[in-house]
Design a protein around this motif. Structure first.
Motif, PDB file in Angstrom:
ATOM      1  N   VAL A 192       0.864  -1.175   0.000  1.00  0.00           N
ATOM      2  CA  VAL A 192       0.000   0.000   0.000  1.00  0.00           C
ATOM      3  C   VAL A 192       0.900   1.225   0.000  1.00  0.00           C
ATOM      4  CG1 VAL A 192      -1.703   1.293   1.347  1.00  0.00           C
ATOM      5  CG2 VAL A 192      -1.849  -1.208   1.230  1.00  0.00           C
ATOM      6  N   VAL A 193       0.669   2.157  -0.928  1.00  0.00           N
ATOM      7  CA  VAL A 193       1.500   3.365  -0.983  1.00  0.00           C
ATOM      8  C   VAL A 193       0.642   4.586  -0.680  1.00  0.00           C
ATOM      9  CG1 VAL A 193       1.279   3.550  -3.526  1.00  0.00           C
ATOM     10  CG2 VAL A 193       3.127   4.745  -2.348  1.00  0.00           C
ATOM     11  N   LEU A 194       1.081   5.367   0.277  1.00  0.00           N
ATOM     12  CA  LEU A 194       0.358   6.584   0.644  1.00  0.00           C
ATOM     13  C   LEU A 194       0.647   7.671  -0.383  1.00  0.00           C
ATOM     14  CD1 LEU A 194       1.118   6.451   4.453  1.00  0.00           C
ATOM     15  CD2 LEU A 194      -1.151   6.274   3.435  1.00  0.00           C
ATOM     16  N   THR A 195      -0.416   8.253  -0.941  1.00  0.00           N
ATOM     17  CA  THR A 195      -0.278   9.282  -1.976  1.00  0.00           C
ATOM     18  C   THR A 195      -0.829  10.617  -1.472  1.00  0.00           C
ATOM     19  OG1 THR A 195      -2.428   8.712  -2.930  1.00  0.00           O
ATOM     20  CG2 THR A 195      -0.513   7.566  -3.818  1.00  0.00           C
ATOM     21  N   MET A 196      -0.452  11.682  -2.180  1.00  0.00           N
ATOM     22  CA  MET A 196      -0.933  13.042  -1.868  1.00  0.00           C
ATOM     23  C   MET A 196      -0.681  13.366  -0.389  1.00  0.00           C
ATOM     24  SD  MET A 196      -4.458  12.958  -4.070  1.00  0.00           S
ATOM     25  CE  MET A 196      -4.574  11.899  -5.509  1.00  0.00           C
ATOM     26  N   TYR A 197       0.501  12.997   0.060  1.00  0.00           N
ATOM     27  CA  TYR A 197       0.859  13.135   1.474  1.00  0.00           C
ATOM     28  C   TYR A 197       1.409  14.534   1.741  1.00  0.00           C
ATOM     29  CZ  TYR A 197       2.911  11.892   6.004  1.00  0.00           C
ATOM     30  OH  TYR A 197       3.235  11.826   7.336  1.00  0.00           O
ATOM     31  N   ASP A 198       0.884  15.187   2.753  1.00  0.00           N
ATOM     32  CA  ASP A 198       1.337  16.529   3.136  1.00  0.00           C
ATOM     33  C   ASP A 198       1.859  16.456   4.571  1.00  0.00           C
ATOM     34  OD1 ASP A 198       1.745  19.161   3.785  1.00  0.00           O
ATOM     35  OD2 ASP A 198      -0.201  19.875   3.039  1.00  0.00           O
ATOM     36  N   LYS A 199       3.158  16.500   4.723  1.00  0.00           N
ATOM     37  CA  LYS A 199       3.748  16.306   6.060  1.00  0.00           C
ATOM     38  C   LYS A 199       3.400  17.448   7.018  1.00  0.00           C
ATOM     39  CE  LYS A 199       8.244  18.202   4.644  1.00  0.00           C
ATOM     40  NZ  LYS A 199       9.659  17.884   4.383  1.00  0.00           N
ATOM     41  N   ARG A 200       2.901  18.579   6.479  1.00  0.00           N
ATOM     42  CA  ARG A 200       2.494  19.700   7.356  1.00  0.00           C
ATOM     43  C   ARG A 200       1.072  19.506   7.868  1.00  0.00           C
ATOM     44  NH1 ARG A 200       3.239  23.920   2.680  1.00  0.00           N
ATOM     45  NH2 ARG A 200       2.009  22.206   1.808  1.00  0.00           N
ATOM     46  N   ASN A 201       0.404  18.481   7.342  1.00  0.00           N
ATOM     47  CA  ASN A 201      -1.007  18.274   7.640  1.00  0.00           C
ATOM     48  C   ASN A 201      -1.161  17.144   8.667  1.00  0.00           C
ATOM     49  OD1 ASN A 201      -3.683  17.291   7.474  1.00  0.00           O
ATOM     50  ND2 ASN A 201      -3.926  18.182   5.436  1.00  0.00           N
ATOM     51  N   ASN A 202      -1.799  17.462   9.786  1.00  0.00           N
ATOM     52  CA  ASN A 202      -1.968  16.448  10.830  1.00  0.00           C
ATOM     53  C   ASN A 202      -2.784  15.252  10.359  1.00  0.00           C
ATOM     54  OD1 ASN A 202      -0.456  17.743  12.778  1.00  0.00           O
ATOM     55  ND2 ASN A 202      -2.200  18.914  13.580  1.00  0.00           N
ATOM     56  N   LEU A 203      -3.737  15.490   9.454  1.00  0.00           N
ATOM     57  CA  LEU A 203      -4.558  14.399   8.950  1.00  0.00           C
ATOM     58  C   LEU A 203      -3.706  13.388   8.180  1.00  0.00           C
ATOM     59  CD1 LEU A 203      -7.297  13.069   8.569  1.00  0.00           C
ATOM     60  CD2 LEU A 203      -7.704  14.578   6.616  1.00  0.00           C
ATOM     61  N   SER A 204      -2.792  13.881   7.336  1.00  0.00           N
ATOM     62  CA  SER A 204      -1.899  12.979   6.605  1.00  0.00           C
ATOM     63  C   SER A 204      -1.099  12.117   7.576  1.00  0.00           C
ATOM     64  CB  SER A 204      -0.924  13.777   5.720  1.00  0.00           C
ATOM     65  OG  SER A 204      -1.562  14.248   4.550  1.00  0.00           O
ATOM     66  N   LYS A 205      -0.587  12.748   8.615  1.00  0.00           N
ATOM     67  CA  LYS A 205       0.208  12.001   9.605  1.00  0.00           C
ATOM     68  C   LYS A 205      -0.644  10.955  10.312  1.00  0.00           C
ATOM     69  CE  LYS A 205       3.429  15.800  10.516  1.00  0.00           C
ATOM     70  NZ  LYS A 205       3.849  16.837  11.485  1.00  0.00           N
ATOM     71  N   GLN A 206      -1.896  11.314  10.604  1.00  0.00           N
ATOM     72  CA  GLN A 206      -2.790  10.383  11.297  1.00  0.00           C
ATOM     73  C   GLN A 206      -3.139   9.187  10.410  1.00  0.00           C
ATOM     74  OE1 GLN A 206      -3.760  10.626  14.649  1.00  0.00           O
ATOM     75  NE2 GLN A 206      -4.309   8.509  14.167  1.00  0.00           N
ATOM     76  N   VAL A 207      -3.398   9.462   9.114  1.00  0.00           N
ATOM     77  CA  VAL A 207      -3.691   8.380   8.168  1.00  0.00           C
ATOM     78  C   VAL A 207      -2.487   7.446   8.069  1.00  0.00           C
ATOM     79  CG1 VAL A 207      -4.147   7.814   5.739  1.00  0.00           C
ATOM     80  CG2 VAL A 207      -5.409   9.667   6.834  1.00  0.00           C
TER      81      VAL A 207
END
Length: 265
Positions: A192-207
């Motif tokens: 599984v590859v995480l896409t559209m990842y924004d390291k400044r975004n807490n939601l991305s980190k949580q996902v």
């Protein structure tokens, strides 16, 4: 374990997620380009009626005379449907909107789930010495996607870093399990590859945290960032690796290709 009944040949990977807009076609295009950079020979099968992978490699609609639709219905040999791209060592079987009716036309065929598998076993493919076949699946768990999974060694799942991302994954994993039980016992999940990842975004980190906790080593270490160059590249009919080779997006897809190859080994 690979399928001993399949002649030794390319590694076949379906890139699938029944949700749209998760970066499936983008991953297909750029992973293919990154594998070619590593010295591999790659064939892309565009199995999405939208034909975005075909467009992304610069294949104009007027040039798509023989497509995956013809291939599935057994009307052409694979050699006739394969087209070159501007990238040496990378070929594509393009798609058109005709493919949207293929499910209906295949349903009466008792071998309906095996049509793509049989097409990809044609000896004509040997002359290309392909190392990888990447199948860009439609955003649904349709008969087209089942055909892709039956034909494949593994499934790579792009997962958008957004709320509810993991919810649809259960259904996809159940489909993989069903295909394994009924048609292709050697199918596995490549990762599984995480896409559209924004390291400044807490939601991305949580996902990412949730995905790694739930799926463990199935999640690639490489994440694909939200990157403007990745978004711009398709409008120039280029992979991001050709459009802007030094961008963060290009570097991420290179890292994903290396990780995929090392997992395979």
């Amino acid at each position: 374990m690979s399928d001993p009944t399949r002649p030794k040949g390319p590694q076949i990977i379906s890139i699938a997620n029944q949700k749209g807009g998760v970066g499936k076609t983008t991953t297909t295009i750029n992973l293919a380009a990154a594998l070619v950079e590593l010295g591999y020979r790659v064939l892309v099968i565009d199995l999405d009626p939208q034909g975005n992978a075909s467009t992304g490699f610069g294949v104009e609609p007027s040039e798509r005379t023989l497509t995956t639709y013809d291939l599935l219905l057994g009307e052409v040999d694979i050699h006739d449907a394969i087209q070159t791209t501007d990238i040496q060592g990378l070929w594509i079987v393009p798609a058109t909107v005709d493919l949207s009716s293929a499910d209906i036309e295949m349903i009466s065929n008792e071998k309906r789930s095996f049509l793509l598998r049989d097409a990809l076993r044609q000896r004509a493919l040997d002359t290309y010495a392909i190392d990888f076949i990447l199948i860009d699946c439609p955003p649904s768990l349709s008969l087209l996607t089942v055909n892709a999974m039956v034909a494949s060694d593994s499934v790579l799942v792009p997962l958008q870093s957004e709320f509810f991302a993991l919810e649809g994954l259960t259904q996809l994993i159940m489909t993989v399990r069903e295909v394994r039980q009924t048609a292709n016992p050697y199918l596995r999940i490549a990762g599984v590859v995480l896409t559209m990842y924004d390291k400044r975004n807490n939601l991305s980190k949580q996902v990412e945290t949730d995905a790694r906790e739930n799926l463990g080593d199935l999640v690639f270490k490489t994440v694909i960032p939200r990157n403007v160059r990745i978004s711009e590249a398709p409008s120039y009919a280029l992979p991001v690796l050709s459009y802007d080779p030094t961008s963060k997006g290009s570097e991420a897809y290179r890292a994903l290709a290396k990780e995929l190859v090392s997992k395979k080994g």
